[in-house]
Design a protein around this motif. Structure first.
Motif, PDB file in Angstrom:
ATOM      1  N   UNK A 122       0.807  -1.214   0.000  1.00 41.68           N
ATOM      2  CA  UNK A 122       0.000   0.000   0.000  1.00 41.68           C
ATOM      3  C   UNK A 122       0.839   1.263   0.000  1.00 41.68           C
ATOM      4  N   UNK A 123       1.995   1.237   0.636  1.00 44.24           N
ATOM      5  CA  UNK A 123       2.837   2.428   0.726  1.00 44.24           C
ATOM      6  C   UNK A 123       4.269   2.005   1.018  1.00 44.24           C
ATOM      7  N   UNK A 124       5.203   2.827   0.576  1.00 47.21           N
ATOM      8  CA  UNK A 124       6.623   2.611   0.820  1.00 47.21           C
ATOM      9  C   UNK A 124       7.180   3.895   1.414  1.00 47.21           C
ATOM     10  N   UNK A 125       7.957   3.769   2.474  1.00 50.06           N
ATOM     11  CA  UNK A 125       8.542   4.959   3.095  1.00 50.06           C
ATOM     12  C   UNK A 125       9.856   4.590   3.754  1.00 50.06           C
ATOM     13  N   UNK A 126      10.752   5.545   3.780  1.00 54.31           N
ATOM     14  CA  UNK A 126      12.013   5.391   4.489  1.00 54.31           C
ATOM     15  C   UNK A 126      11.814   5.974   5.878  1.00 54.31           C
ATOM     16  N   UNK A 127      11.604   5.102   6.858  1.00 52.83           N
ATOM     17  CA  UNK A 127      11.312   5.535   8.217  1.00 52.83           C
ATOM     18  C   UNK A 127      12.358   4.983   9.172  1.00 52.83           C
ATOM     19  N   UNK A 128      12.581   5.673  10.288  1.00 52.22           N
ATOM     20  CA  UNK A 128      13.563   5.164  11.247  1.00 52.22           C
ATOM     21  C   UNK A 128      13.051   3.876  11.897  1.00 52.22           C
ATOM     22  N   UNK A 129      13.974   3.088  12.440  1.00 52.47           N
ATOM     23  CA  UNK A 129      13.549   1.850  13.103  1.00 52.47           C
ATOM     24  C   UNK A 129      12.987   2.123  14.492  1.00 52.47           C
ATOM     25  N   UNK A 130      13.326   3.286  15.072  1.00 55.02           N
ATOM     26  CA  UNK A 130      12.761   3.672  16.361  1.00 55.02           C
ATOM     27  C   UNK A 130      12.833   5.193  16.504  1.00 55.02           C
ATOM     28  N   UNK A 131      12.062   5.713  17.444  1.00 52.00           N
ATOM     29  CA  UNK A 131      11.973   7.152  17.687  1.00 52.00           C
ATOM     30  C   UNK A 131      12.032   7.382  19.195  1.00 52.00           C
ATOM     31  N   UNK A 132      12.632   8.489  19.586  1.00 56.73           N
ATOM     32  CA  UNK A 132      12.638   8.906  20.988  1.00 56.73           C
ATOM     33  C   UNK A 132      11.774  10.164  21.070  1.00 56.73           C
ATOM     34  N   UNK A 133      10.711  10.096  21.850  1.00 51.29           N
ATOM     35  CA  UNK A 133       9.776  11.224  21.934  1.00 51.29           C
ATOM     36  C   UNK A 133       9.304  11.420  23.364  1.00 51.29           C
ATOM     37  N   UNK A 134       8.726  12.583  23.578  1.00 47.10           N
ATOM     38  CA  UNK A 134       8.031  12.842  24.835  1.00 47.10           C
ATOM     39  C   UNK A 134       6.706  13.497  24.485  1.00 47.10           C
ATOM     40  N   UNK A 135       5.767  13.418  25.448  1.00 53.96           N
ATOM     41  CA  UNK A 135       4.441  13.967  25.148  1.00 53.96           C
ATOM     42  C   UNK A 135       3.771  14.501  26.405  1.00 53.96           C
ATOM     43  N   UNK A 136       2.776  15.317  26.151  1.00 55.01           N
ATOM     44  CA  UNK A 136       1.852  15.792  27.169  1.00 55.01           C
ATOM     45  C   UNK A 136       0.477  15.326  26.711  1.00 55.01           C
ATOM     46  N   UNK A 137      -0.207  14.602  27.554  1.00 55.48           N
ATOM     47  CA  UNK A 137      -1.541  14.101  27.212  1.00 55.48           C
ATOM     48  C   UNK A 137      -2.604  14.952  27.890  1.00 55.48           C
ATOM     49  N   UNK A 138      -3.530  15.436  27.084  1.00 55.80           N
ATOM     50  CA  UNK A 138      -4.691  16.182  27.572  1.00 55.80           C
ATOM     51  C   UNK A 138      -5.932  15.450  27.092  1.00 55.80           C
TER      52      UNK A 138
END
Length: 181
Positions: A77-93
């Motif tokens: 369906x789709x092809x993309x060059x994406x990282x194998x992992x990500x480091x993120x932080x978030x605020x949930x509301x």
């Protein structure tokens, strides 16, 4: 007889799948498993599908083939060059008794603007995030691979660039996200 009927059905459905205007909806209506909505690394694609996937042909349908006692067909369906992992932080509301979804989005947008102008993400996460697990550590989610988080959150993280601040809505609420790496 059952196997022959199944083979006949899968051959017929393959043609419909190839022509489907909305392949995700087609999968979800006709398959025993739902479309996951996340990307898979080539190394995690079954060996019999790897050559098909490498061609990056989004019009063809592979199969039918048997896997674990089931007949299957596959479509890229789709092809993309994406990282194998990500480091993120978030605020949930989240909306609730005191805030509507529109108000929640407005607060998230305000927090994102504050962070972009130099406010401490860490401090805002500790003070406002509803995610008790990450709020105490400044919203830090650590490193995570594709598919670990709910689809809208996952896709936002894996398409954003390092340092980007964004908001995204999921079934948990509105997230203000910073991509750390």
């Amino acid at each position: 007889d059952d196997v022959q009927e199944t083979e006949k059905w899968i051959d017929h459905i393959k043609e419909e799948f190839a022509a489907a205007a909305d392949p995700v909806q087609f999968i979800n209506l006709n398959s025993d498993t739902r479309h996951a909505g996340t990307f898979t690394q080539l190394s995690n694609v079954p060996a019999n599908l790897q050559d098909f996937v490498k061609k990056e042909d989004k019009k063809s349908v592979f199969g039918p083939y048997q896997e674990e006692g089931s007949f299957k067909v596959a479509k890229l369906l789709e092809v993309a060059d994406r990282p194998d992992s990500v480091h993120a932080r978030h605020i949930l509301l989240a909306p609730g008794e005191t805030m509507t979804i529109e108000q929640t989005k407005s607060v998230a947008d305000s927090l994102a603007r504050l962070i972009k102008t130099g406010a401490s993400f860490d401090k805002l996460a500790r003070e406002t995030s509803l995610d008790e697990g990450s709020a105490q550590i400044g919203g830090d989610l650590g490193w995570f691979p594709e598919g670990r988080m709910v689809v809208p959150f996952n896709n936002a993280c894996f398409t954003a660039k390092k340092g980007e601040i964004l908001t995204v809505e999921t079934n948990y609420g509105i997230h203000v996200i910073e991509i750390l790496a």
